[in-house]
Write a protein that holds these residues in place. Structure first.
Motif, PDB file in Angstrom:
ATOM      1  N   LEU A 236       0.828  -1.562  -0.028  1.00  0.00           N
ATOM      2  CA  LEU A 236       0.443   0.100   0.280  1.00  0.00           C
ATOM      3  C   LEU A 236       1.037   1.630   0.090  1.00  0.00           C
ATOM      4  O   LEU A 236       0.382   2.039  -0.497  1.00  0.00           O
ATOM      5  CB  LEU A 236      -0.540   0.289   1.266  1.00  0.00           C
ATOM      6  N   ALA A 237       2.081   1.127   0.606  1.00  0.00           N
ATOM      7  CA  ALA A 237       3.381   2.710   0.608  1.00  0.00           C
ATOM      8  C   ALA A 237       3.369   2.504  -0.112  1.00  0.00           C
ATOM      9  O   ALA A 237       3.948   3.876  -1.153  1.00  0.00           O
ATOM     10  CB  ALA A 237       3.723   2.596   2.023  1.00  0.00           C
ATOM     11  N   LEU A 238       3.495   1.258  -1.735  1.00  0.00           N
ATOM     12  CA  LEU A 238       4.862   1.890  -2.435  1.00  0.00           C
ATOM     13  C   LEU A 238       3.411   2.037  -3.555  1.00  0.00           C
ATOM     14  O   LEU A 238       3.509   3.624  -4.271  1.00  0.00           O
ATOM     15  CB  LEU A 238       5.078   0.009  -2.981  1.00  0.00           C
ATOM     16  N   PHE A 239       2.397   2.416  -3.450  1.00  0.00           N
ATOM     17  CA  PHE A 239       1.335   2.910  -4.441  1.00  0.00           C
ATOM     18  C   PHE A 239       1.098   3.836  -4.570  1.00  0.00           C
ATOM     19  O   PHE A 239       0.472   4.596  -5.071  1.00  0.00           O
ATOM     20  CB  PHE A 239      -0.077   1.509  -4.746  1.00  0.00           C
ATOM     21  N   ARG A 240       1.027   4.101  -3.344  1.00  0.00           N
ATOM     22  CA  ARG A 240       0.471   5.269  -2.784  1.00  0.00           C
ATOM     23  C   ARG A 240       1.902   7.561  -3.010  1.00  0.00           C
ATOM     24  O   ARG A 240       1.319   7.345  -3.255  1.00  0.00           O
ATOM     25  CB  ARG A 240       0.554   5.981  -0.638  1.00  0.00           C
ATOM     26  N   VAL A 241       2.727   6.301  -3.097  1.00  0.00           N
ATOM     27  CA  VAL A 241       4.240   6.917  -3.211  1.00  0.00           C
ATOM     28  C   VAL A 241       4.311   7.002  -4.957  1.00  0.00           C
ATOM     29  O   VAL A 241       4.334   7.955  -5.055  1.00  0.00           O
ATOM     30  CB  VAL A 241       5.450   6.450  -2.548  1.00  0.00           C
TER      31      VAL A 241
END
Length: 510
Positions: A236-241
């Motif tokens: 999720l953090a990767l997709f947000r960034v």
């Protein structure tokens, strides 16, 4: 995020957790590896659906298609292992892996080759894949249904029913997505099926001990869930960034996935190494205890005779009247030498072939084992008269038969009937040991003769493996027939001795 995206993400996390639970049992259960591979493939498929919905990149669809194809050989591997046909049907398992791996690799190549991707995203290609997948999947479910019908014990029926339901939800419902992608008016249920199948498979794994008894199952499940949640949060953090950068998403998710697998591998490797070391030490301890028991009696006799002669010498008495003690010393030294030689042959399974009367061997073993009878077991002999001669090592064969009889006693803790038979067939003499115990399930039956495989808390896993090696060293075979609730029959087949020329001439004259 939409509801479908949350379902995909939750299913991805759950599949990662199930993979972690299965990975903790790799090496101990034949079901662990295929279930972990199946869970990883389904996790990848669910995450691909999430990635496509979140980023809009059509490359995720091809990744999901490749992962969906790999669920088929993993499911076939799991089903064959569950019903005890993994070795007999290895050709089908490896063939399915080969074909599906080639197709999955083609999907991944198509991500960078638009012309190939256009050919794949067509109805004829989808129909061709369906015609390949459906017969294999149907055969697998037929095997599971047959196993469920034949299961004799309630727990095995429960396991078989849960596995059948769980795989139907996890794998079969993926076909609705394939049909929808082909343009058919079908509602996509793949993500929901994988999510609903999770508690079913988790119940089979933990509540009904799909991988066998394991005191650390709860701990392994907790670690697996924590690892899965960490992985999903990282995704999720990767997709947000990197929401708009497809290349960074692919590289990042791949790196996270490999990191999760590496962490799981490190934990599992450490667990398996410790377990194998403990098993080796336990086996060595039991082997040493048995050797100590066999050596203690002759050593005690030697010590007693030597002490007596020493006392007589200290009193100034002559040894002439105590020649029997000197004879005893020599006899016990020879006995120690025989014990050492027997253990050497046990380790190397080197038979010293001599003419052997199988009925007399059985009588000798059973006369000793009768004292170990737990009390409620009825011991019977059915020895065929006039058995043809065979050649073999009496010590090795006696030890092998003792193993079979001891196993039969242990299989009937509450009582039953133990029958030992001898008979002959066209080319061999046979001794069979039959019990009326609870029998073995298909997975135990398939691995019964494997080295270090045991279902007993205090077992070494060397008993039936030793029996098999003894039979093969004599040019014979060891076989097993068993069914849940129907007892077990173990047969030791030894080749007949070739008739001597004089015997042949007498037979011809007769």
């Amino acid at each position: 995020m939409t509801g479908a995206m949350w379902v995909s993400l939750l299913a991805c996390a759950g599949q990662l957790a199930l993979a972690g639970i299965a990975l903790a049992r790799v090496g101990r259960s034949p079901l662990a590896l295929p279930l972990s591979l199946l869970s990883i493939a389904l996790s990848t498929w669910n995450f691909s659906a999430f990635g496509q919905a979140r980023s809009g990149d059509t490359g995720w669809r091809l990744v999901g298609f490749a992962a969906a194809l790999m669920t088929l050989p993993c499911a076939v591997h799991f089903i064959l292992a569950f019903v005890g046909r993994r070795r007999r049907s290895a050709w089908a398992m490896y063939g399915t892996y080969g074909v599906m791996s080639a197709l999955a690799f083609t999907m991944l190549v198509a991500i960078g080759v638009p012309s190939l991707a256009q050919r794949i995203n067509t109805v004829p290609f989808g129909i061709a894949v369906s015609l390949l997948v459906l017969p294999i999947l149907t055969t697998g479910f037929v095997l599971l249904a047959r196993h469920l019908r034949r299961s004799g014990l309630p727990d095995e029926r429960a396991r078989a029913g849960l596995v059948l339901l769980g795989l139907a939800l996890l794998v079969a419902m993926l076909l609705t997505d394939l049909a929808a992608d082909m343009g058919l008016p079908v509602l996509k249920l793949g993500n929901l099926g994988t999510l609903l199948g999770l508690p079913v498979m988790a119940t089979a794994s933990l509540r009904f001990q799909l991988f066998g008894q394991d005191a650390r199952a709860t701990s392994a499940a907790v670690h697996a869930v924590v690892l899965a949640l960490v992985g999903v949060l990282a995704y999720l953090a990767l997709f947000r960034v990197f929401a708009a950068e497809s290349g960074a998403l692919v590289v990042g998710t791949t790196a996270i996935t490999f990191s999760l697998l590496a962490a799981a591998r490190r934990v599992v490797t450490g667990f398996v190494t410790r377990r194998e070391r403990m098993e080796q030490l336990a086996t060595l301890g039991r082997f040493s205890a048995q050797m100590s028991h066999d050596l203690r009696n002759p050593i005690a006799a030697l010590k007693g005779a030597a002490q007596y002669l020493k006392e007589e010498h200290a009193r100034g008495h002559s040894w002439e009247a105590h020649g029997e003690f000197l004879d005893l010393l020599l006899e016990q030294v020879e006995r120690l030498d025989r014990v050492a030689g027997t253990y050497q042959r046990l380790a190397r399974v080197e038979p010293l072939r001599r003419p052997l009367d199988l009925n007399r061997l059985v009588d000798g073993v059973l006369s000793l084992q009768a004292f170990a009878n737990p009390g409620d077991v009825v011991l019977t002999k059915v020895l065929a008269p006039g058995q043809p001669a065979c050649e073999g090592d009496e010590d090795l064969l006696a030890n092998a038969l003792e193993n079979l009889v001891r196993n039969a006693f242990e299989a009937m803790p509450t009582g039953g009937t133990l029958t030992v038979r001898t008979f002959e067939d066209a080319s061999a003499v046979v001794v069979s040991v039959e019990d009326t115990g609870s029998g073995m399930d298909a997975r135990t039956r398939e691995r019964a003769f494997d080295d270090f495989f045991t279902t007993k808390a205090t077992g070494s896993g060397l008993g039936l493996a030793f029996v098999r090696r003894v039979a093969e060293a004599h040019g014979g075979t060891a076989s097993l027939t068993s069914g849940e609730g129907r007892g077990t029959i173990l047969r030791l087949r030894l080749p007949k001795s070739p008739a001597l020329p004089s015997q042949q001439s007498k037979g011809e004259a007769a």
